[in-house]
Scaffold this motif. Structure first.
Motif, PDB file in Angstrom:
ATOM      1  N   UNK A   1       2.004  12.300   2.226  1.00 59.91           N
ATOM      2  CA  UNK A   1       3.257  11.542   2.230  1.00 59.91           C
ATOM      3  C   UNK A   1       3.370  10.653   3.466  1.00 59.91           C
ATOM      4  N   UNK A   2       2.713  11.068   4.557  1.00 66.00           N
ATOM      5  CA  UNK A   2       2.697  10.285   5.799  1.00 66.00           C
ATOM      6  C   UNK A   2       1.261  10.240   6.309  1.00 66.00           C
ATOM      7  N   UNK A   3       1.032   9.408   7.323  1.00 65.02           N
ATOM      8  CA  UNK A   3      -0.309   9.260   7.887  1.00 65.02           C
ATOM      9  C   UNK A   3      -0.736  10.547   8.594  1.00 65.02           C
ATOM     10  N   UNK A   4      -1.895  11.111   8.236  1.00 68.42           N
ATOM     11  CA  UNK A   4      -2.396  12.300   8.931  1.00 68.42           C
ATOM     12  C   UNK A   4      -2.703  11.969  10.401  1.00 68.42           C
ATOM     13  N   UNK A   5      -2.306  12.863  11.305  1.00 70.94           N
ATOM     14  CA  UNK A   5      -2.488  12.619  12.732  1.00 70.94           C
ATOM     15  C   UNK A   5      -3.944  12.392  13.110  1.00 70.94           C
ATOM     16  N   UNK A   6      -4.874  13.102  12.465  1.00 70.45           N
ATOM     17  CA  UNK A   6      -6.286  12.968  12.823  1.00 70.45           C
ATOM     18  C   UNK A   6      -6.894  11.638  12.374  1.00 70.45           C
ATOM     19  N   UNK A   7      -6.177  10.875  11.557  1.00 71.86           N
ATOM     20  CA  UNK A   7      -6.686   9.577  11.097  1.00 71.86           C
ATOM     21  C   UNK A   7      -6.056   8.395  11.824  1.00 71.86           C
ATOM     22  N   UNK A   8      -5.096   8.665  12.719  1.00 75.49           N
ATOM     23  CA  UNK A   8      -4.448   7.576  13.447  1.00 75.49           C
ATOM     24  C   UNK A   8      -5.460   6.874  14.331  1.00 75.49           C
TER      25      UNK A   8
ATOM     26  N   UNK B   1       0.844  -1.200   0.000  1.00 73.39           N
ATOM     27  CA  UNK B   1       0.000   0.000   0.000  1.00 73.39           C
ATOM     28  C   UNK B   1       0.875   1.245   0.000  1.00 73.39           C
ATOM     29  N   UNK B   2       1.895   1.243   0.849  1.00 73.63           N
ATOM     30  CA  UNK B   2       2.813   2.386   0.920  1.00 73.63           C
ATOM     31  C   UNK B   2       3.503   2.609  -0.428  1.00 73.63           C
TER      32      UNK B   2
ATOM     33  N   UNK C   1      -3.561   3.253   7.872  1.00 72.50           N
ATOM     34  CA  UNK C   1      -3.585   1.794   7.960  1.00 72.50           C
ATOM     35  C   UNK C   1      -2.161   1.242   7.964  1.00 72.50           C
ATOM     36  N   UNK C   2      -1.308   1.772   7.085  1.00 74.97           N
ATOM     37  CA  UNK C   2       0.083   1.321   7.001  1.00 74.97           C
ATOM     38  C   UNK C   2       0.811   1.584   8.315  1.00 74.97           C
TER      39      UNK C   2
END
Length: 192
Positions: free
Chosen positions: A73-80, A54-55, A152-153
């Motif tokens: 480019x990286x996981x958004x903090x609000x979606x962790x 996926x990444x 998810x990653x």
């Protein structure tokens, strides 16, 4: 007969998680929309391969697409998502083949997970033969936006790292009571 499709487009929650102590954990993919909850069991290596792919897919789309504003480019903090798997965990099926693609029209990562079947296992003697994979009875189909895919990653990587520590000498996992390190000529190492 058409397979039963457990579809989530997009899910309210799509995570990987485990049940059990390190060393004997069972890995799950879990998708939820409202009261609809689907849990699929899979192997640790499948979680690692799915997260890595996926990444890579998102990086490839970012590199090739002109409109990459929608792909972080990286996981958004609000979606962790660090919450545990939702209960009850009732395994729909054990994962076998998984497919992954990018839908440019909806800008979503598309993940299909098919059940494991013995009939789909090909022996070395059958490699050159024409082989038709059997039609699955059911499939998990998840379509997620890029931000949720990056989250998810990140969670998958954290779940994978939460297992037994690796021996710094041989790389094999260390059980709570130590392990026989092949690099120590059979002597049991406890704390590296």
């Amino acid at each position: 007969m058409a397979p039963l499709v457990h579809g989530f487009d997009p899910p309210e929650r799509f995570v990987t998680g485990t049940v059990g102590p390190p060393g004997s954990r069972t890995f799950f993919l879990q998708a939820r929309n409202g009261a609809k909850l689907v849990s699929v069991a899979l192997e640790k290596q499948q979680v690692a391969a799915l997260a890595e792919r996926i990444d890579e897919l998102l990086d490839e789309v970012m590199a090739s697409d002109r409109n990459t504003a929608m792909i972080p480019a990286v996981a958004p903090l609000d979606l962790e998502d660090t919450d545990p798997l939702e209960q009850p965990i009732e395994e729909e099926f054990r994962a076998g083949t998984m497919t992954l693609s990018w839908d440019p029209d909806d800008e979503r990562v598309v993940i299909e997970v098919f059940p494991f079947t013995e009939a789909a296992v090909v022996s070395p003697e059958q490699v050159d033969e024409d082989f038709e994979e059997p039609e699955p009875d059911e499939v998990l189909l998840v379509r997620i936006p890029a931000g949720l895919a990056r989250a998810f990653v990140k969670r998958s990587e954290q779940v994978l790292e939460a297992g037994r520590p690796s021996c710094p000498f041989c790389g094999l996992p260390i059980d709570p009571d130590g392990h026989l390190c092949v690099r120590a000529n059979g002597f049991k190492r406890r704390d590296p």
